[in-house]
Design a protein around this motif. Structure first.
Motif, PDB file in Angstrom:
ATOM      1  N   UNK A  22       0.758  -1.298  -0.144  1.00 29.30           N
ATOM      2  CA  UNK A  22       0.013   0.082   0.123  1.00 29.30           C
ATOM      3  C   UNK A  22       0.711   1.269   0.123  1.00 29.30           C
ATOM      4  N   UNK A  23       2.091   1.189   0.882  1.00 27.07           N
ATOM      5  CA  UNK A  23       2.945   2.472   0.682  1.00 27.07           C
ATOM      6  C   UNK A  23       3.610   2.460  -0.518  1.00 27.07           C
ATOM      7  N   UNK A  24       3.962   1.554  -1.024  1.00 28.64           N
ATOM      8  CA  UNK A  24       4.548   1.523  -2.500  1.00 28.64           C
ATOM      9  C   UNK A  24       3.757   2.155  -3.348  1.00 28.64           C
ATOM     10  N   UNK A  25       2.316   1.896  -3.222  1.00 26.81           N
ATOM     11  CA  UNK A  25       1.348   2.416  -4.369  1.00 26.81           C
ATOM     12  C   UNK A  25       0.918   3.944  -4.008  1.00 26.81           C
ATOM     13  N   UNK A  26       1.629   4.382  -2.665  1.00 25.41           N
ATOM     14  CA  UNK A  26       1.370   5.869  -2.302  1.00 25.41           C
ATOM     15  C   UNK A  26      -0.069   5.902  -1.712  1.00 25.41           C
ATOM     16  N   UNK A  27      -0.575   4.742  -1.028  1.00 29.56           N
ATOM     17  CA  UNK A  27      -1.854   4.737  -0.616  1.00 29.56           C
ATOM     18  C   UNK A  27      -1.697   5.073   1.012  1.00 29.56           C
ATOM     19  N   UNK A  28      -2.742   5.631   1.570  1.00 24.40           N
ATOM     20  CA  UNK A  28      -2.657   5.738   2.982  1.00 24.40           C
ATOM     21  C   UNK A  28      -3.004   4.529   3.865  1.00 24.40           C
TER      22      UNK A  28
END
Length: 210
Positions: free
Chosen positions: A16-22
């Protein structure tokens, strides 16, 4: 034993972080607290010496997290400035029940929303806004003094304590958080009083009385 990459949430969080998600990590199964351990924790935080006790565990429901459902529907508040207020009302219209059930309070600051235009005169949304929202507007009146508005159906509206639009957020900052804190306290108090406190001891007594 396969390590942390299997059976944990870590790979999902990394993705999720790699996909710029919160990311919000929930633990809906953590609904009880040991009363003895909680007292010891508070004593330690206050700098007091902990007292060793042979008292058995006494489990009580966590405030506002006494069940998986209550934990997941935890408290969310919004502070919406300018166009952000219009965006929030649009979210409210698009996700009506989710927002009304999960958001406990909204503080608008010089908001550009228009309740009548955006909500289509939905009485449920208008009633929710009236009950759960407050708006601070640039005005010559002292901070938090009521400001009347004939332009639109709205929530309670008060002065931001300044006539300058750019200074409104900083001028009413403490008033906004005071409001959010008071509404959260009112909500948690109501939720806590509605949920009877149960302990394992009381549960066993009920079983013995059957």
């Amino acid at each position: 034993m396969e390590g942390l990459n299997h059976g944990t949430q870590i790979p999902f969080i990394k993705m999720a972080l790699q996909s710029h998600g919160g990311v919000i990590v929930l633990n809906p199964n953590d609904n009880l607290v040991d009363l003895k351990m909680e007292r010891e924790r508070r004593s330690f935080s206050a700098g007091e010496e902990s007292v060793t006790s042979t008292q058995s565990c006494q489990w009580i429901p966590k405030r506002c997290s006494s069940s998986p459902e209550e934990h997941t529907m935890y408290h969310v508040a919004f502070i919406a400035h300018g166009y952000g207020g219009l965006v929030f009302v649009d979210l409210l219209v698009q996700r009506k029940w989710e927002v009304m059930n999960q958001v406990y309070s909204v503080a608008f600051i010089d908001s550009l929303h228009n309740i009548q235009h955006q909500t289509g005169s939905d009485p449920q949304i208008q009633e929710w806004i009236l009950k759960h929202c407050r708006e601070w507007v640039s005005n010559s009146k002292p901070l938090d003094k009521a400001v009347g508005s004939l332009l639109k159906v709205n929530c309670p509206t008060v002065s931001a304590g300044t006539e300058k639009y750019g200074l409104a957020p900083s001028c009413c900052l403490h008033a906004v958080f005071k409001y959010l804190k008071s509404t959260l306290k009112a909500k948690t108090t109501t939720a806590f009083t509605r949920s009877p406190i149960a302990t394992r001891g009381s549960t066993s007594k009920k079983r013995d009385n059957k």
